[in-house]
Design a protein around this motif. Sequence first.
Motif, PDB file in Angstrom:
ATOM      1  N   ASP A  59       7.931   9.237 -28.948  1.00  0.00           N
ATOM      2  CA  ASP A  59       7.418  10.399 -28.530  1.00  0.00           C
ATOM      3  C   ASP A  59       8.574  11.278 -27.966  1.00  0.00           C
ATOM      4  O   ASP A  59       8.714  12.390 -27.857  1.00  0.00           O
ATOM      5  CB  ASP A  59       6.271  10.626 -28.119  1.00  0.00           C
ATOM      6  N   ASN A  96       6.365  14.965 -34.715  1.00  0.00           N
ATOM      7  CA  ASN A  96       5.875  13.655 -34.295  1.00  0.00           C
ATOM      8  C   ASN A  96       5.400  12.863 -35.337  1.00  0.00           C
ATOM      9  O   ASN A  96       5.725  11.397 -35.536  1.00  0.00           O
ATOM     10  CB  ASN A  96       4.977  13.915 -33.253  1.00  0.00           C
ATOM     11  N   GLY A 112       6.954  13.704 -23.906  1.00  0.00           N
ATOM     12  CA  GLY A 112       6.844  12.426 -24.991  1.00  0.00           C
ATOM     13  C   GLY A 112       7.308  11.261 -24.256  1.00  0.00           C
ATOM     14  O   GLY A 112       6.778  10.008 -24.313  1.00  0.00           O
TER      15      GLY A 112
END
Length: 319
Positions: A228, A169, A90
Motif C-alpha cells: 500500500d 491499490n 499506505g
Amino acid sequence: MDYKMVIPVLIAFGLSVLIGPVVIPILRRLKMGQTEREEGVKSHLKKAGTPTMGGVIILLAIAITSLIYVREYPKVIPVLFVTLGFGLIGFLDDYLKVVLKRSDGLMPKQKMALQIVVTAVFAFYLVKVADVPLTMLVPFTGGKLYWDLGWLAIPVLFIAVIGTVNGVNFTDGLDGLASSVTVLVATFFTVVAMGTKSGIEPITCSVVGALLGFLLFNVYPASVFMGDTGSLALGGFVASAAYMLQMPLFILIVGLIYLVEVLSVMIQVSYFKITHGKRFFKMAPIHHHFELCGWSETKVVAVFAIITAVLCLIALLAM
C-alpha cells in the motif's frame, strides 16, 4: 521540447536501482513478507514471504529527484505532497499489517479519514495558494472546452482523488501490474506537462524513472512488492498531476484499468450480497478472474499494460 527533462527520469531511475538492493534485504530482515489468501489463486501461495512495502524505494527516488528541482519548479510541491501523503497512509497500513501483525492494518474509517485530510489539504492548496482553476478540460474538444462544475467541483475532486487512489491499490495484485500500468500513465502526463509547460514536469519524470527502476525488482517473479506504501502513493500522484493539468476527466481514459478494477470489486460484492453467496467473477479484482480463466500472470500484466498504452495514445488524440 525540453530535452533537459530526460535528466530527472535518469536520476530517479538511478536512485531506484541503487536504493532497491539496500532496502529489499532490510525489508526481508524485518520480516516484512507478503501474506497470500488461502482461498486465492493457488499459484500465488509461493509468493508468501516476498518482502512488501517496496513502495519506499519508489517514494525515496521520487522525493529526492523532485527536491532537486523544487526551487525552479514550485508547482511540484502539491503533487509531491499528495504522493507522499498517501504513501505515508499506505506505509502505516503496511506497517500495522506486516510488522505488528494486525491482519487488517488501518481500520477502514481511519484509512478514509486520513485520505480525506490529505485530499482536503490538496484542495485548499489548489484553490487558495496555487490558484489552479478547478475547471476540467473536456476530451475530444480540441483543447477548447473546459467544464466548470461550480461548487460541485470540490466534492468531485474528493471522489476523483480517493477513487483513483483506491483504484491503483486494487490494481496492485500481480507482479509488475500496477508499476507497468502507472509508468505508462505517468509518461502520458509527462508528455502533456512538457507540451503545456505546466511546471510539474520534474515530478512526472521522476515517477517514470522511479517506476522503471522499481520494475527491475518487481517484474515476475517479483523480489519485492510495492505494498500500500507504493500503490496509494501512485494513486495520489495520478490524481494530483491530473488536477494540476486541469485534466481529471482524462483519468477515465488513461486510468481505465484502475476504474475497471474498482468496478469489478463493487460488482462482485454487490452480486454476492444480492444472490446470497453467488459470484459474478471467479475472483475479484478482475486480474485474478483472468488468472483463474487460465491466463498466466505475465499475460495479464502484458495485456493490461498494452491496453493502457493504447488508451494513453487515445488520450493524446483527445487533447
